[in-house]
Enzyme design. Structure first.
Site, PDB file in Angstrom:
ATOM      1  N   ASP A 155       0.824  -1.228   0.000  1.00 44.15           N
ATOM      2  CA  ASP A 155       0.000   0.000   0.000  1.00 44.15           C
ATOM      3  C   ASP A 155       0.851   1.267   0.000  1.00 44.15           C
ATOM      4  O   ASP A 155       0.321   2.376   0.028  1.00 44.15           O
ATOM      5  CB  ASP A 155      -0.938   0.007   1.214  1.00 44.15           C
ATOM      6  CG  ASP A 155      -0.173   0.168   2.522  1.00 44.15           C
ATOM      7  OD1 ASP A 155       1.059  -0.042   2.523  1.00 44.15           O
ATOM      8  OD2 ASP A 155      -0.796   0.519   3.538  1.00 44.15           O
ATOM      9  N   GLY A 156       2.167   1.148   0.013  1.00 40.66           N
ATOM     10  CA  GLY A 156       3.037   2.314  -0.031  1.00 40.66           C
ATOM     11  C   GLY A 156       3.701   2.623   1.303  1.00 40.66           C
ATOM     12  O   GLY A 156       4.685   3.367   1.354  1.00 40.66           O
ATOM     13  N   ARG A 163       9.653  26.988   3.071  1.00 37.57           N
ATOM     14  CA  ARG A 163       9.151  28.269   2.562  1.00 37.57           C
ATOM     15  C   ARG A 163       8.025  28.839   3.420  1.00 37.57           C
ATOM     16  O   ARG A 163       7.888  30.038   3.565  1.00 37.57           O
ATOM     17  CB  ARG A 163       8.629  28.095   1.131  1.00 37.57           C
ATOM     18  CG  ARG A 163       9.680  28.290   0.103  1.00 37.57           C
ATOM     19  CD  ARG A 163       9.157  27.971  -1.274  1.00 37.57           C
ATOM     20  NE  ARG A 163       9.000  26.537  -1.483  1.00 37.57           N
ATOM     21  CZ  ARG A 163       8.715  25.986  -2.665  1.00 37.57           C
ATOM     22  NH1 ARG A 163       8.520  26.756  -3.715  1.00 37.57           N
ATOM     23  NH2 ARG A 163       8.618  24.686  -2.806  1.00 37.57           N
ATOM     24  N   GLN A 164       7.219  27.939   3.992  1.00 36.89           N
ATOM     25  CA  GLN A 164       6.102  28.420   4.823  1.00 36.89           C
ATOM     26  C   GLN A 164       6.628  28.570   6.256  1.00 36.89           C
ATOM     27  O   GLN A 164       6.447  27.696   7.096  1.00 36.89           O
ATOM     28  CB  GLN A 164       4.954  27.418   4.760  1.00 36.89           C
ATOM     29  CG  GLN A 164       4.449  27.202   3.338  1.00 36.89           C
ATOM     30  CD  GLN A 164       3.424  26.097   3.256  1.00 36.89           C
ATOM     31  OE1 GLN A 164       2.304  26.238   3.756  1.00 36.89           O
ATOM     32  NE2 GLN A 164       3.784  24.980   2.658  1.00 36.89           N
ATOM     33  N   ASP A 171      15.163  38.728  -5.229  1.00 41.47           N
ATOM     34  CA  ASP A 171      14.087  39.378  -4.474  1.00 41.47           C
ATOM     35  C   ASP A 171      14.667  40.036  -3.221  1.00 41.47           C
ATOM     36  O   ASP A 171      15.804  39.741  -2.817  1.00 41.47           O
ATOM     37  CB  ASP A 171      12.959  38.389  -4.105  1.00 41.47           C
ATOM     38  CG  ASP A 171      13.461  37.131  -3.446  1.00 41.47           C
ATOM     39  OD1 ASP A 171      14.422  37.216  -2.651  1.00 41.47           O
ATOM     40  OD2 ASP A 171      12.904  36.050  -3.706  1.00 41.47           O
ATOM     41  N   LYS A 198      10.859  41.981  -6.502  1.00 41.06           N
ATOM     42  CA  LYS A 198       9.923  41.018  -7.085  1.00 41.06           C
ATOM     43  C   LYS A 198       8.592  41.072  -6.355  1.00 41.06           C
ATOM     44  O   LYS A 198       8.562  41.246  -5.143  1.00 41.06           O
ATOM     45  CB  LYS A 198      10.546  39.617  -6.950  1.00 41.06           C
ATOM     46  CG  LYS A 198       9.616  38.456  -7.217  1.00 41.06           C
ATOM     47  CD  LYS A 198      10.306  37.124  -7.003  1.00 41.06           C
ATOM     48  CE  LYS A 198       9.949  36.493  -5.679  1.00 41.06           C
ATOM     49  NZ  LYS A 198      10.462  35.126  -5.515  1.00 41.06           N
ATOM     50  N   ARG A 241       5.125  38.711  -5.784  1.00 40.85           N
ATOM     51  CA  ARG A 241       4.500  37.430  -6.063  1.00 40.85           C
ATOM     52  C   ARG A 241       3.013  37.657  -6.286  1.00 40.85           C
ATOM     53  O   ARG A 241       2.334  38.189  -5.414  1.00 40.85           O
ATOM     54  CB  ARG A 241       4.712  36.481  -4.877  1.00 40.85           C
ATOM     55  CG  ARG A 241       5.309  35.205  -5.354  1.00 40.85           C
ATOM     56  CD  ARG A 241       5.511  34.154  -4.342  1.00 40.85           C
ATOM     57  NE  ARG A 241       6.839  33.554  -4.451  1.00 40.85           N
ATOM     58  CZ  ARG A 241       7.311  32.968  -5.536  1.00 40.85           C
ATOM     59  NH1 ARG A 241       6.592  32.892  -6.632  1.00 40.85           N
ATOM     60  NH2 ARG A 241       8.519  32.455  -5.532  1.00 40.85           N
ATOM     61  N   ASP A 292      20.366  32.371  -5.336  1.00 37.31           N
ATOM     62  CA  ASP A 292      19.084  32.065  -4.681  1.00 37.31           C
ATOM     63  C   ASP A 292      19.211  30.727  -3.952  1.00 37.31           C
ATOM     64  O   ASP A 292      20.133  29.952  -4.219  1.00 37.31           O
ATOM     65  CB  ASP A 292      17.958  32.012  -5.724  1.00 37.31           C
ATOM     66  CG  ASP A 292      16.605  32.392  -5.120  1.00 37.31           C
ATOM     67  OD1 ASP A 292      16.512  32.530  -3.887  1.00 37.31           O
ATOM     68  OD2 ASP A 292      15.637  32.552  -5.885  1.00 37.31           O
ATOM     69  N   THR A 338      11.142  32.905 -10.966  1.00 38.82           N
ATOM     70  CA  THR A 338      11.875  33.976 -10.266  1.00 38.82           C
ATOM     71  C   THR A 338      13.196  34.278 -10.966  1.00 38.82           C
ATOM     72  O   THR A 338      13.505  35.436 -11.253  1.00 38.82           O
ATOM     73  CB  THR A 338      12.134  33.554  -8.796  1.00 38.82           C
ATOM     74  OG1 THR A 338      10.875  33.323  -8.180  1.00 38.82           O
ATOM     75  CG2 THR A 338      12.916  34.595  -8.030  1.00 38.82           C
TER      76      THR A 338
END
Ligand code: R5P
Length: 333
Positions: A37-38, A95-96, A176, A199, A201, A225, A233
């Site tokens: 099933d993974g 990133r969050q 950015d 920049k 977004r 970056d 970007t």
């Protein structure tokens, strides 16, 4: 004398094996498979009781590889490892890292909680999306920089000439405003000036390069970056730099996610975007493997294996890690 024990996850086997080879140890024998099933099945086959264990896993693609990392930490802890250091060349979900809109998660913190709860004692990583993510971890962390590796490449390929020939015609640029800190140290180590692209977004994975701070007329510009995801970007920043009079543009980007996205119902890959952009060469590291279909003659890969190997050695021997920022890590192996 005891040696560090290296456990390698499946996210980047080539890098893991290279690191182990530079350290001069055989990776710990382990079984990593999936049930039908993974679900991931993991077992450490060698004895690691009382050992200094380093688990290498980039979390890209993030979900599966994060779970695999957590299972490896849990198994090492239950196998009585003395100390567990997670080595995460690319830390996904970074990133969050703030609540910039209502009702959104701070994923960088959540993942750090999971890693700590699983039983890690230390973190070793490279070019986090923002350095303050280190503070999300209640365990010790070492944060490496790819600056030295990129510098070595740019000088070796003569993209940047010898120091006495460098002048205002060579610049490092951030694509950015958020990346200014990232380029400050890099420009200093190269002894060149900086430029910054402003920049905006418009939505996730879609951006516009609006304006430029700095004079790039006639200059060779190196954009720096942390990640290249869809490539937008970098491509937009390069177009703006060329429009403002740059002579040529190269880019150094640590983590090559190189994803694809839908544009007008057609899938467009980051590699295609870079190929069509004015960027002459994109230099990336091997924190994430680059598959055949993502590769391009424009994309050059420099390895950071020796940097991680030297850092693991030094952590194991309780030696300084910051010395690795001063000269080539190969000298410390
Ligand atoms: C942004 O803060 C990051 O440092 C990168 O510039 C960005 O995530 C790259 O994304 P993309 O390649 O999709 O434009």
């Amino acid at each position: 004398m005891d040696r560090p024990k290296i456990i390698i996850g499946r996210a980047n086997l080539e890098l893991g094996n290279k690191i182990a080879e530079y350290i001069g140890v055989k990776p710990v024998y382990r079984v990593l498979k999936n049930f039908a099933d993974g679900e991931i099945r993991f077992q450490i086959k060698d004895n690691i009781r009382g050992d200094d264990v380093f688990i290498i896993q980039s979390t890209f693609p993030p979900s599966e590889n994060i779970v695999e990392l957590l299972l490896m930490i849990d198994a090492a802890k239950r196998a009585s490892a003395r100390r567990i250091t997670v080595v995460i060349p690319y830390y996904g979900y970074a990133r969050q890292d703030r609540k910039d809109q209502p009702r959104v998660p701070i994923s960088a913190k959540l993942i750090s909680n999971l890693i700590t709860t699983a039983g890690a004692d230390r973190l070793l990583t490279l070019d986090l999306h923002s350095p303050q993510i280190q503070g999300f971890f209640d365990i010790l962390s070492d944060h490496l920089s790819s600056d030295g590796v990129f510098k070595w490449y740019l000088e070796g390929e003569r993209i940047i000439p010898p120091k006495d020939e460098r002048d205002r015609r060579y610049l490092v640029a951030s694509p950015d405003v958020g990346g200014v800190k990232r380029i400050e140290d890099f420009s200093e180590s190269l002894s060149v000036g900086i430029a910054v692209v402003y920049k905006r977004r418009t939505k996730p994975n879609q951006s516009e390069a609006i304006d430029l701070i700095g004079d790039v007329t006639g200059a060779t510009v190196i954009i720096k970056d942390d990640i290249i995801d869809t490539g937008g970007t970098l491509a937009k920043a390069a177009e703006l730099l060329m429009k403002k009079g740059a002579k040529e543009v190269h880019a150094c980007c640590t983590h090559p996610l190189l994803s694809s996205k839908k544009v007008d119902d057609v899938m467009v890959s980051a590699t295609e975007i870079i190929d069509k952009s004015p960027i002459q060469s994109l230099i990336v590291t091997d924190t994430i493997p680059i598959t055949e279909e993502k590769s391009s003659p424009k994309i050059k890969i420099v390895s950071i294996a020796h940097l991680f190997a030297a850092a693991i050695n030094n952590i194991h021997l309780e030696k300084s890690v910051s010395v690795l920022f001063q000269d080539h890590p190969m000298l410390h192996l």
